[in-house]
Scaffold this active site. Structure first.
Site, PDB file in Angstrom:
ATOM      1  N   HIS A 271       9.431   1.491  11.127  1.00 46.11           N
ATOM      2  CA  HIS A 271       9.353  -0.152  12.060  1.00 46.11           C
ATOM      3  C   HIS A 271       8.590  -0.479  13.158  1.00 46.11           C
ATOM      4  O   HIS A 271       8.724  -1.524  14.410  1.00 46.11           O
ATOM      5  CB  HIS A 271      11.037   0.123  12.867  1.00 46.11           C
ATOM      6  CG  HIS A 271      12.407  -0.256  11.852  1.00 46.11           C
ATOM      7  ND1 HIS A 271      12.452  -0.780  11.018  1.00 46.11           N
ATOM      8  CD2 HIS A 271      13.006   1.436  11.649  1.00 46.11           C
ATOM      9  CE1 HIS A 271      14.034  -0.650  10.220  1.00 46.11           C
ATOM     10  NE2 HIS A 271      13.983   0.552  10.415  1.00 46.11           N
ATOM     11  N   ASP A 334      14.992   6.121  12.465  1.00 46.38           N
ATOM     12  CA  ASP A 334      15.749   6.101  11.512  1.00 46.38           C
ATOM     13  C   ASP A 334      14.384   4.994   9.850  1.00 46.38           C
ATOM     14  O   ASP A 334      13.386   4.392  10.272  1.00 46.38           O
ATOM     15  CB  ASP A 334      16.724   5.166  11.260  1.00 46.38           C
ATOM     16  CG  ASP A 334      16.373   3.879  12.018  1.00 46.38           C
ATOM     17  OD1 ASP A 334      15.384   3.943  13.130  1.00 46.38           O
ATOM     18  OD2 ASP A 334      17.173   2.244  11.256  1.00 46.38           O
ATOM     19  N   GLU A 335      15.270   5.783   9.148  1.00 40.85           N
ATOM     20  CA  GLU A 335      14.228   4.256   7.848  1.00 40.85           C
ATOM     21  C   GLU A 335      12.827   4.529   8.212  1.00 40.85           C
ATOM     22  O   GLU A 335      11.758   3.555   7.582  1.00 40.85           O
ATOM     23  CB  GLU A 335      15.141   2.764   7.836  1.00 40.85           C
ATOM     24  CG  GLU A 335      16.432   2.874   7.762  1.00 40.85           C
ATOM     25  CD  GLU A 335      16.589   1.116   7.959  1.00 40.85           C
ATOM     26  OE1 GLU A 335      17.523   0.819   7.180  1.00 40.85           O
ATOM     27  OE2 GLU A 335      16.427   0.705   8.992  1.00 40.85           O
ATOM     28  N   ALA A 336      12.269   5.955   7.984  1.00 36.33           N
ATOM     29  CA  ALA A 336      10.891   6.232   8.068  1.00 36.33           C
ATOM     30  C   ALA A 336      10.760   6.880   5.969  1.00 36.33           C
ATOM     31  O   ALA A 336      10.119   7.651   6.386  1.00 36.33           O
ATOM     32  CB  ALA A 336      10.907   7.309   9.261  1.00 36.33           C
ATOM     33  N   ALA A 337      11.227   5.448   4.882  1.00 36.39           N
ATOM     34  CA  ALA A 337      10.588   6.035   3.858  1.00 36.39           C
ATOM     35  C   ALA A 337       8.930   6.204   4.371  1.00 36.39           C
ATOM     36  O   ALA A 337       8.545   6.422   3.205  1.00 36.39           O
ATOM     37  CB  ALA A 337      10.934   5.591   3.278  1.00 36.39           C
TER      38      ALA A 337
END
Length: 527
Positions: A271, A334-337
């Site tokens: 992000h 979060d959401e650290a793909a």
């Protein structure tokens, strides 16, 4: 034996709505209105207090009313009294002078270190013909007592504070709301209005999501382009904006006067497109991407193998910590793909040490549970009822190992989820979240294997991919954020939809008077 709800209400000492009134309303069904045999004002308080009893004649709140702080009040008590006077003057039209005196009629504020059962935020309110006495161990407790007093008074004009007593204290220490100012920018004045709205219902934390792919909203002296360039955009290509340090300090102080602690979030290692676009050196290839105005997630990452990255987070978190008197720094996670799992874990190890270096406690989204939470790190859970069992188990294991939890289940407390298919703004990836679903669950038993003692509290996030105006912000937050307030404050025994919907309906005129743009949920009997 399963006791019928109405019979159970008669047995509970902590019940707020008297059993007869509660059962009578339940028997009348969905067409019942608070005005139909309306309960006493003590039965309409929201959040529901620990105990409340209407008794005897009340106090005539009128032109002669003064607010008494007692002789030689502390600065904090004086500020609580002045703020309460300000909050009451507008609706009532009364002068309400604040005097440093303890004797005589009026509204009396008393700080008592020996007040039993009050804790850090609890209070006692007593009303009778001679006045109203607010007693607490701390200024925060006095402030909360004042907010209860506001609900016992008419929405406008002078009136009577009904005779009776409230003894109250919160169930959970952390009762929060999150506002995402990164996807769409909101001014400090707009956020102050939200602080006022939250504080009157005893919400005590404002989590600010300050950075994301679409925008960086706080000035940082050591990296000025973060705000100057990274802040000049938002979802859909709008102009964006950012807060100066002085504006942020002003907001934090304003919230603090209302006993709302600000928790800033600098999201990492994902992000981060706004940061990457601002500084090419933060990218592994040395090339800055374009600013981003879409809504996808998981595509950006800091260059976690470069030492310059850790200099960056040290300087940024250091400046944010210095601006923030509260206990916590939220570092996302979060959401650290776009960050490989091993690199993610190593990065979060170092990021947590940076937070500790600057004297703050870590909060991170619950994905940190799959890495290595530092001792005492707070995990912020945003999974759903249907989240996979292994992910929930990792969170439960972290809680058992000592990580406190903040609960923000997306299909319960995400305020950006649509109420139903007819809702204009908002998203629905976690499903529709009507008012009853947002309220009708128990944080103390929500996650299997997690004891209530591991739950620090609850938070209602409002992400703003589709929220760009004050009106839309309020419509999505209200009335669901009032359910959050009750889940966080009220005893588990008071959590009952049948009584809650009536107490929620009773807040309608107050929300109307404050010009709040709220959703008229069809299963709430609004007046």
């Amino acid at each position: 034996m399963r006791v019928p709800r109405c019979a159970l209400a008669a047995l509970l000492v902590l019940a707020v709505v008297p059993a007869a009134a509660s059962c009578a309303h339940a028997a009348r069904g969905d067409d019942a209105r608070p005005g139909d045999g309306a309960p006493a004002a003590y039965d309409r308080l929201l959040p529901a207090p620990l105990s409340a009893r209407a008794q005897g004649p009340g106090y005539a709140f009128g032109p002669g009313t003064v607010i008494r702080t007692g002789p030689a009040p502390s600065e904090e008590v004086r500020k609580v009294a002045e703020l309460l006077a300000e909050q009451l003057r507008g609706p009532s039209g009364l002068p309400l002078p604040v005097v440093a005196d303890a004797e005589g009629e009026g509204i009396r504020l008393r700080l008592d270190d020996a007040a039993q059962g009050a804790g850090e935020e609890g209070y006692r309110l007593e009303s009778g013909p001679g006045g109203v006495t607010l007693t607490a161990r701390t200024p925060a407790g006095l402030f909360h007592a004042g907010q209860t007093l506001r609900q016992l008074l008419p929405v406008s004009g002078p009136g009577e504070v009904p005779g009776g007593t409230v003894a109250d204290a919160p169930r959970f220490a952390y009762r929060g709301a999150m506002l995402d100012v990164a996807r769409h920018f909101f001014t400090v004045e707009q956020v102050k209005r939200y602080v006022d709205q939250l504080a009157q219902y005893k919400v005590n934390t404002l989590h600010l999501h300050l950075t994301d792919d679409q925008g960086w909203r706080l000035a940082v002296d050591s990296w000025p382009r973060l705000a100057q360039y990274g802040g000049a955009g938002e979802v859909g290509g709008g102009p964006g904006g950012y807060w100066t340090k002085d504006e942020y300090r002003d907001l934090v102080a304003y919230a603090g006067e209302r006993f709302v602690e600000v928790v800033p979030e600098i999201d990492m290692p994902g992000h981060v497109n706004a940061a990457l676009a601002s500084y090419a050196e933060l990218n592994c290839d040395g090339k800055a991407p374009e600013r981003y105005t879409g809504t996808k997630v998981g595509f950006s990452s800091l260059c976690v193998g470069e030492e310059r990255t850790y200099e960056f987070i040290d300087q940024v978190l250091g400046e944010v910590a210095a601006l923030t008197p509260g206990r916590y720094l939220h570092i996302g996670g979060d959401e650290a793909a776009a960050t490989p799992p091993a690199q993610y874990a190593a990065f979060m190890d170092r990021a947590q040490r940076v937070v500790a270096k600057h004297g703050k406690k870590v909060i991170a989204w619950h994905q940190l549970a799959a890495a290595r939470p530092a001792p005492g790190a707070v995990l912020h859970y945003w999974g759903r009822d249907a989240t996979a069992a292994p992910e929930k188990a990792a969170v439960a294991a972290a809680a058992k190992a000592g990580s406190p939890l903040i609960l923000s289940p997306a299909d319960r407390l995400y305020l950006d989820m649509k109420y139903d298919k007819a809702t204009g703004p908002g998203l629905a990836w976690a499903g529709y979240v009507p008012v009853r679903k947002a309220y009708d669950w128990d944080p103390g038993t929500y996650l299997e294997g997690v004891a209530e003692s591991s739950v620090l509290g609850v938070e209602a996030p409002l992400w703003t991919e589709t929220i760009a105006t004050r009106g839309d912000l309020e419509y999505m937050a209200f009335p669901r954020v009032l359910g959050l307030a009750e889940l966080g404050w009220s005893p588990a025994a008071a959590r009952d939809w049948t009584s809650y919907r009536l107490r929620l309906a009773a807040q309608g005129p107050r929300l109307d008077a404050q010009d709040v743009n709220y959703h008229r949920a069809p299963d709430v009997p609004w007046t």
